[in-house]
Scaffold this motif. Structure first.
Motif, PDB file in Angstrom:
ATOM      1  N   LYS A  57     113.376  73.826  72.591  1.00 37.01           N
ATOM      2  CA  LYS A  57     114.245  74.522  71.647  1.00 37.01           C
ATOM      3  C   LYS A  57     115.389  75.154  72.429  1.00 37.01           C
ATOM      4  O   LYS A  57     115.163  75.950  73.340  1.00 37.01           O
ATOM      5  N   TYR A  58     116.615  74.765  72.102  1.00 33.16           N
ATOM      6  CA  TYR A  58     117.776  75.395  72.719  1.00 33.16           C
ATOM      7  C   TYR A  58     117.839  76.864  72.288  1.00 33.16           C
ATOM      8  O   TYR A  58     117.442  77.229  71.171  1.00 33.16           O
ATOM      9  N   ALA A  59     118.388  77.694  73.155  1.00 38.45           N
ATOM     10  CA  ALA A  59     118.594  79.094  72.806  1.00 38.45           C
ATOM     11  C   ALA A  59     119.555  79.195  71.632  1.00 38.45           C
ATOM     12  O   ALA A  59     120.598  78.539  71.610  1.00 38.45           O
ATOM     13  N   GLY A  60     119.187  79.985  70.630  1.00 40.96           N
ATOM     14  CA  GLY A  60     120.073  80.219  69.494  1.00 40.96           C
ATOM     15  C   GLY A  60     120.151  79.102  68.490  1.00 40.96           C
ATOM     16  O   GLY A  60     121.010  79.117  67.605  1.00 40.96           O
ATOM     17  N   VAL A  61     119.263  78.097  68.588  1.00 40.86           N
ATOM     18  CA  VAL A  61     119.278  76.964  67.656  1.00 40.86           C
ATOM     19  C   VAL A  61     117.938  76.900  66.945  1.00 40.86           C
ATOM     20  O   VAL A  61     116.891  76.874  67.596  1.00 40.86           O
ATOM     21  N   ASP A  62     117.945  76.844  65.631  1.00 40.39           N
ATOM     22  CA  ASP A  62     116.706  76.819  64.860  1.00 40.39           C
ATOM     23  C   ASP A  62     116.235  75.396  64.597  1.00 40.39           C
ATOM     24  O   ASP A  62     115.938  75.006  63.464  1.00 40.39           O
ATOM     25  N   THR A  63     116.180  74.606  65.666  1.00 38.71           N
ATOM     26  CA  THR A  63     115.607  73.265  65.611  1.00 38.71           C
ATOM     27  C   THR A  63     114.753  73.074  66.855  1.00 38.71           C
ATOM     28  O   THR A  63     115.160  73.459  67.956  1.00 38.71           O
ATOM     29  N   ILE A  64     113.578  72.507  66.666  1.00 38.37           N
ATOM     30  CA  ILE A  64     112.721  72.138  67.790  1.00 38.37           C
ATOM     31  C   ILE A  64     112.815  70.619  67.944  1.00 38.37           C
ATOM     32  O   ILE A  64     112.706  69.881  66.964  1.00 38.37           O
ATOM     33  N   TYR A  65     113.034  70.157  69.173  1.00 36.59           N
ATOM     34  CA  TYR A  65     113.218  68.738  69.448  1.00 36.59           C
ATOM     35  C   TYR A  65     112.021  68.199  70.242  1.00 36.59           C
ATOM     36  O   TYR A  65     111.403  68.916  71.034  1.00 36.59           O
ATOM     37  N   GLN A  66     111.734  66.920  70.038  1.00 42.60           N
ATOM     38  CA  GLN A  66     110.699  66.240  70.801  1.00 42.60           C
ATOM     39  C   GLN A  66     111.336  65.131  71.618  1.00 42.60           C
ATOM     40  O   GLN A  66     112.212  64.408  71.133  1.00 42.60           O
ATOM     41  N   TYR A  67     110.876  64.983  72.877  1.00 45.45           N
ATOM     42  CA  TYR A  67     111.450  63.966  73.751  1.00 45.45           C
ATOM     43  C   TYR A  67     110.832  62.609  73.447  1.00 45.45           C
ATOM     44  O   TYR A  67     109.616  62.442  73.448  1.00 45.45           O
ATOM     45  N   ASN A  68     111.700  61.626  73.168  1.00 45.28           N
ATOM     46  CA  ASN A  68     111.290  60.253  72.929  1.00 45.28           C
ATOM     47  C   ASN A  68     111.486  59.475  74.224  1.00 45.28           C
ATOM     48  O   ASN A  68     112.620  59.234  74.654  1.00 45.28           O
ATOM     49  N   GLU A  69     110.386  59.088  74.845  1.00 44.89           N
ATOM     50  CA  GLU A  69     110.476  58.413  76.148  1.00 44.89           C
ATOM     51  C   GLU A  69     111.072  57.016  76.031  1.00 44.89           C
ATOM     52  O   GLU A  69     111.612  56.492  77.017  1.00 44.89           O
ATOM     53  N   ASN A  70     110.986  56.411  74.860  1.00 42.28           N
ATOM     54  CA  ASN A  70     111.509  55.050  74.694  1.00 42.28           C
ATOM     55  C   ASN A  70     113.029  54.998  74.767  1.00 42.28           C
ATOM     56  O   ASN A  70     113.601  54.128  75.423  1.00 42.28           O
ATOM     57  N   ASN A  71     113.689  55.930  74.079  1.00 47.57           N
ATOM     58  CA  ASN A  71     115.154  55.916  74.094  1.00 47.57           C
ATOM     59  C   ASN A  71     115.752  57.071  74.890  1.00 47.57           C
ATOM     60  O   ASN A  71     116.965  57.242  74.917  1.00 47.57           O
ATOM     61  N   GLN A  72     114.873  57.862  75.535  1.00 44.87           N
ATOM     62  CA  GLN A  72     115.309  58.995  76.360  1.00 44.87           C
ATOM     63  C   GLN A  72     116.231  59.941  75.599  1.00 44.87           C
ATOM     64  O   GLN A  72     117.260  60.383  76.096  1.00 44.87           O
ATOM     65  N   GLU A  73     115.805  60.252  74.383  1.00 45.48           N
ATOM     66  CA  GLU A  73     116.567  61.179  73.552  1.00 45.48           C
ATOM     67  C   GLU A  73     115.654  62.297  73.044  1.00 45.48           C
ATOM     68  O   GLU A  73     114.442  62.109  72.891  1.00 45.48           O
ATOM     69  N   PHE A  74     116.254  63.460  72.792  1.00 43.14           N
ATOM     70  CA  PHE A  74     115.548  64.538  72.127  1.00 43.14           C
ATOM     71  C   PHE A  74     115.839  64.441  70.636  1.00 43.14           C
ATOM     72  O   PHE A  74     116.995  64.510  70.214  1.00 43.14           O
ATOM     73  N   GLU A  75     114.782  64.256  69.847  1.00 40.70           N
ATOM     74  CA  GLU A  75     114.930  64.044  68.414  1.00 40.70           C
ATOM     75  C   GLU A  75     114.397  65.241  67.640  1.00 40.70           C
ATOM     76  O   GLU A  75     113.390  65.842  68.040  1.00 40.70           O
ATOM     77  N   PRO A  76     115.036  65.619  66.527  1.00 40.61           N
ATOM     78  CA  PRO A  76     114.572  66.766  65.743  1.00 40.61           C
ATOM     79  C   PRO A  76     113.114  66.597  65.324  1.00 40.61           C
ATOM     80  O   PRO A  76     112.715  65.549  64.822  1.00 40.61           O
ATOM     81  N   TYR A  77     112.329  67.631  65.558  1.00 40.57           N
ATOM     82  CA  TYR A  77     110.888  67.602  65.318  1.00 40.57           C
ATOM     83  C   TYR A  77     110.510  68.597  64.219  1.00 40.57           C
ATOM     84  O   TYR A  77     109.779  68.284  63.294  1.00 40.57           O
ATOM     85  N   TYR A  78     111.000  69.822  64.339  1.00 45.34           N
ATOM     86  CA  TYR A  78     110.836  70.851  63.319  1.00 45.34           C
ATOM     87  C   TYR A  78     112.175  71.539  63.083  1.00 45.34           C
ATOM     88  O   TYR A  78     112.983  71.696  64.020  1.00 45.34           O
ATOM     89  N   THR A  79     112.393  71.949  61.847  1.00 45.37           N
ATOM     90  CA  THR A  79     113.518  72.817  61.521  1.00 45.37           C
ATOM     91  C   THR A  79     112.956  74.186  61.151  1.00 45.37           C
ATOM     92  O   THR A  79     112.003  74.283  60.382  1.00 45.37           O
TER      93      THR A  79
END
Length: 439
Positions: free
Chosen positions: A253-275
């Motif tokens: 979770k970035y500081a000051g951002v109300d989104t939790i991201y999960q790391y996708n190892e296949n595409n090496q991206e952080f994808e929204p997981y929870y809002t």
């Protein structure tokens, strides 16, 4: 546009409620689940038990000797067989899981197998390697075996031109390495890009940068409010990106951002997981000023996350209250335990009446496993362990041994070990560790 705002908010609220419902088909539509903290802020419980998250408690009295005396703990890492304690002054101590001192890792000096100072410790349990990161050593990462012997140089160059801020970390996850940094900007000429998280290769060269969305479009303002120009100016700063690696899954979770991201190892991206819905939030300037306005603390602000098998815990503050939210992953239900805390105020002599303010906060659960009061998560390790580091003098003062012996606990063996430790420790001994193994 103003006439559409109430309908938009109503839609978001309804959408959030439907996703918290385990029977809702919208959970499977690819959109992140919604956690409504503001709407459940009054769903209070007296306490949240540790046994809901952890299955086992180990009480470890770290051996105290001339070779293993710890002056101050910076970090603790736990593996299946070992405990590593990082003391900024004394270096890295290795103990076994029973607390017996085994060896130190790394030797201070300027030799090829030595290190000038240690900024950070990382443990690779699979390879039995200890990475030591130095800010001032020419070869700034050196790798040692668990037994303390030098193995190799992990990075032959200092990373001073990589980061823009004074607080930087290397974060290890599985076979990946990430860089973390935060505002304020200190080295404008070195790196004008304002990134918060970065994936590197094994030589610590950046492969991909990740950007805190709350900073987008604010580069010019952020640089105007950077540290090199501050004097007594109220420059902007923020906390590090918060991470958790429970069950070998990286969320952040970035500081000051109300989104939790999960790391996708296949595409090496952080994808929204929870809002996360936290209600009304402070302005960017109010949230990022180093000298916080007292009004900032009136907002519900999420600081940290802690992932487990059945629950996601979120540590937040509002006014002088610490809010520990427990989100049930299966049912979507939210409960919150509240505890009074203190907004620390430290004036700066010679300044134009500047007062630094910070909410004193700790993630605590009721220790119903071994007893002995609240369990504070001081350190997270290997995505599997929570560690509460306790000063012997505090334990002797705060725990009623007779009450502990007769109290009801989930792990009687752990309670008995705690009673034994309390009968033998001295006030100036090394710390006692409460190590909770997550389910």
């Amino acid at each position: 546009m103003k006439t559409l705002l109430p309908f938009l908010l109503l839609f978001l609220f309804a959408n959030c409620n439907s996703k918290n419902n385990p029977d809702s088909e919208k959970e499977d539509n690819g959109q992140p689940l919604c956690i409504d903290l503001a709407g459940n802020i009054n769903n209070t419980v007296a306490s949240l038990p540790l046994s809901e998250a952890a299955e086992k408690m180990d009480i470890v009295q770290l051996e105290t000797s001339d070779k293993s005396f710890i002056r101050g703990v910076e970090d603790i890492e736990v593996t299946t067989h070992d405990i590593f304690v990082f003391d900024r002054n004394e270096g890295i101590f290795r103990f076994d899981r029973q607390g017996k001192f085994l060896n130190k890792v790394g030797k201070k000096g300027e030799g090829p197998e030595e290190i000038l100072s240690i900024w950070q410790m990382m443990i690779n349990e699979a390879e039995e390697e200890v990475y030591l990161y130095s800010l001032i050593d020419k070869n700034c990462i050196k790798v040692y075996n668990f037994d303390g012997s030098f193995k190799r140089v992990g990075l032959r160059n200092r990373m001073e031109n990589t980061f823009y801020g004074p607080s930087n970390l290397i974060f290890s996850f599985k076979h990946y390495f990430f860089l973390q940094q935060e505002l304020p900007i200190l080295f404008i000429e070195n790196n004008p890009e304002i990134w918060s998280f970065a994936l590197t290769d094994s030589c610590f060269n950046i492969q991909k940068k990740f950007y805190n969305p709350s900073l987008a479009g604010k580069d010019e303002e952020i640089i105007q409010n950077c540290a090199p120009n501050y004097g007594w100016k109220n420059y902007w700063m923020e906390g590090l990106t918060d991470t958790d690696t429970y069950n070998q899954q990286l969320i952040m979770k970035y500081a000051g951002v109300d989104t939790i991201y999960q790391y996708n190892e296949n595409n090496q991206e952080f994808e929204p997981y929870y809002t996360i819905l936290s209600g009304e939030q402070p302005s960017f300037e109010m949230a990022h000023q180093w000298i916080k306005d007292p009004a900032f603390f009136k907002f519900l602000w999420v600081y940290e996350l802690f992932d487990t098998q059945e629950y996601l815990y979120l540590l937040a503050g509002k006014s002088n209250l610490i809010h520990t939210f427990r989100y049930d992953k299966q049912s979507g239900k939210i409960a919150v335990a509240k505890k009074e805390s203190t907004i620390i105020e430290r004036p700066f002599p010679g300044s134009p009446n500047f007062v630094f303010r910070e909410l004193r906060k700790k993630f605590q659960l009721q220790n119903d496993l071994s007893g002995g009061g609240d369990f504070s998560v001081d350190y997270k390790s290997q995505g599997k362990y929570w560690i509460d580091e306790c000063n012997p003098s505090d334990l002797l003062e705060q725990i009623d041994v007779d009450g502990l012996k007769t109290g009801k606990v989930k792990d009687e063996a752990a309670r008995d070990k705690l009673v034994q430790v309390l009968s033998t420790i001295a006030e100036d001994d090394n710390p006692v560790l409460f190590i909770a193994t997550l389910k």
